[in-house]
Scaffold this active site. Sequence first.
Site, PDB file in Angstrom:
ATOM      1  N   ASP A 162      -2.574  -4.939   0.254  1.00 13.80           N
ATOM      2  CA  ASP A 162      -2.107  -6.268   0.683  1.00 13.80           C
ATOM      3  C   ASP A 162      -2.733  -6.756   1.980  1.00 13.80           C
ATOM      4  O   ASP A 162      -3.073  -7.941   2.095  1.00 13.80           O
ATOM      5  CB  ASP A 162      -0.572  -6.361   0.707  1.00 13.80           C
ATOM      6  CG  ASP A 162       0.097  -5.258   1.513  1.00 13.80           C
ATOM      7  OD1 ASP A 162      -0.600  -4.489   2.196  1.00 13.80           O
ATOM      8  OD2 ASP A 162       1.336  -5.185   1.459  1.00 13.80           O
ATOM      9  N   MET A 204       0.831  -1.201   0.000  1.00 15.82           N
ATOM     10  CA  MET A 204       0.000   0.000   0.000  1.00 15.82           C
ATOM     11  C   MET A 204       0.875   1.264   0.000  1.00 15.82           C
ATOM     12  O   MET A 204       2.098   1.189   0.122  1.00 15.82           O
ATOM     13  CB  MET A 204      -0.896   0.001   1.243  1.00 15.82           C
ATOM     14  CG  MET A 204      -1.917  -1.134   1.242  1.00 15.82           C
ATOM     15  SD  MET A 204      -2.831  -1.235   2.788  1.00 15.82           S
ATOM     16  CE  MET A 204      -3.826   0.266   2.727  1.00 15.82           C
ATOM     17  N   HIS A 205       0.207   2.402  -0.117  1.00 16.72           N
ATOM     18  CA  HIS A 205       0.759   3.734   0.215  1.00 16.72           C
ATOM     19  C   HIS A 205       1.780   4.328  -0.753  1.00 16.72           C
ATOM     20  O   HIS A 205       2.087   5.509  -0.654  1.00 16.72           O
ATOM     21  CB  HIS A 205       1.416   3.735   1.610  1.00 16.72           C
ATOM     22  CG  HIS A 205       0.582   3.170   2.706  1.00 16.72           C
ATOM     23  ND1 HIS A 205      -0.699   3.596   2.964  1.00 16.72           N
ATOM     24  CD2 HIS A 205       0.835   2.193   3.623  1.00 16.72           C
ATOM     25  CE1 HIS A 205      -1.190   2.919   3.993  1.00 16.72           C
ATOM     26  NE2 HIS A 205      -0.283   2.059   4.404  1.00 16.72           N
TER      27      HIS A 205
END
Length: 493
Positions: free
Chosen positions: A243, A84-85
């Site tokens: 995830d 992520m991110h």
Amino acid sequence: MTALPVTLGLDLGTSGVKAVALDRQGQVVAEAGRSYPLLTPRPGWTEQRPGDWADATLAALADLSGQLGELGAVPLALGLSGQMHGAVFLDACGEVIRPAPLWNDQRTDAAVEEIERRVPRADLIARTGNRAVTGFQLPKLVWLREAEPQNFARTRHVLLPKDYLGFLLTGEMATEPSDASGVGALNLARKDWDEDVLGALGLSPDLFPEVVNSWDIVGGLKAQVAARTGLPARLPVVAGGGDNAAAGVALGLTSQRPEVGSVSLGTSGVLFVPLEGPTPDPGGRVHLFAHADGGYNLLGVTLACAGALQWLRDKLAPEVGFDALLTEAAGVPDGADGVTFLPYLAGERSPHMRGDLRGAWTGLSLAHGRGHLTRALLEGTACALRDAFDVMRPLSGVTSLLATGGGARSDLWLGLVSGALGLPVKRTDREPGAADGAAILAMPAAGLFPGLSGALQALGPRPGATVPPLPTHRARQQHREAFGRLYGPPRDA
Ligand code: ADP
């Protein structure tokens, strides 16, 4: 021979990409993977080249496709998941502008301060479920504007890592709520970009892709990708999940059954608890994200868990196996005969949200040995999880946890976690990962299940026996006292 219908799942991890094919029973029939480098151009910076992700993904899919051909399996849809991110900055032609800063990149302190100055923290948490967090995508965009104005001026789109893969595979830009809620600008109640938050920062919502459901089709596989991988052209590509959410899907965790969550004793410790509604901790001490099943989840992350045990072994007992260390620790009672370990080797996320915390053993005497050090370390990680869970408990209806991660091999460790949290902890008969979750998210689009909830009920692993909880009363009392002596009373928000 009748063809075997399968769905494919991709997990774009930090060290490599994994591709799996699942049959309708959720069994893995083929898998492939490729790795790529992690770039650290300056201290605290972590980046990857989206072109490396693309090459690795196409190679892994070609490998998978070859295996499917030998099995006589027919892929019906492909789901995405990944780290992520991260931020992939694209120009007007969809070309990558610079390497993508990742989830664990630390360059955005000034950007986080700017966000907090422009959007009151309580307001940001109420809207997006989280405070401004260094690793999230939004501060990376604010950083780019300040640090690399020429790159920012060329930026027309910013995509999350797995959504960049979706663009590469289909030519379509889209995201879905579970990953988008890790940007830091998604209105969780509406599951769309929060124009007030973005407006306060002078950013246009047009920079971000459309938000669709996690099980929706983003587009069909492009002809060039089909030619390069051997997969069928126009294969439906499904939005998928971040995830953690995709791993939750693979474990069968759903907001329709908010009483079952998970605890992962991996490098870090992760508590995942499904929720029906978007109810954040008002202090933002744990994360609130959209789950990929249409609901929500709380996520508590303690930075030192199995990573701390790995550290102890590497530094103090490199010749000793984990099992032998844990056997020594099993003979030591609750509270490790007065030894306490504060596990903040890398600072702490939930619930303290402080990068400045550090680790410590306290209470040592000549009578103590390695077993005490290990026991105190295991107890310390369990107490750190309890501190995060104390924030989650009043917001959730969770009554049991499924255990995952390397540390879950140990009855002692799971027993301590169960005792510290006051919750039954169960092992499972197998441990599916985020790539499996992505493949499950693709099953409704493949027509293998009428909806996601049927797939979730049918395909999760079977919970095994409950691990007997161990007493942690002394350990927790010592943990509170040691924390207070070193760092004072826990800050509320
Ligand atoms: P990652 O988060 O990197 O995927 P893993 O979930 O694979 O980590 O966990 C690896 C860790 O599991 C090791 O560092 C170690 O701390 C722990 N571990 C490995 N074997 C055992 C064992 N037998 N008992 C308890 N912990 C173990």
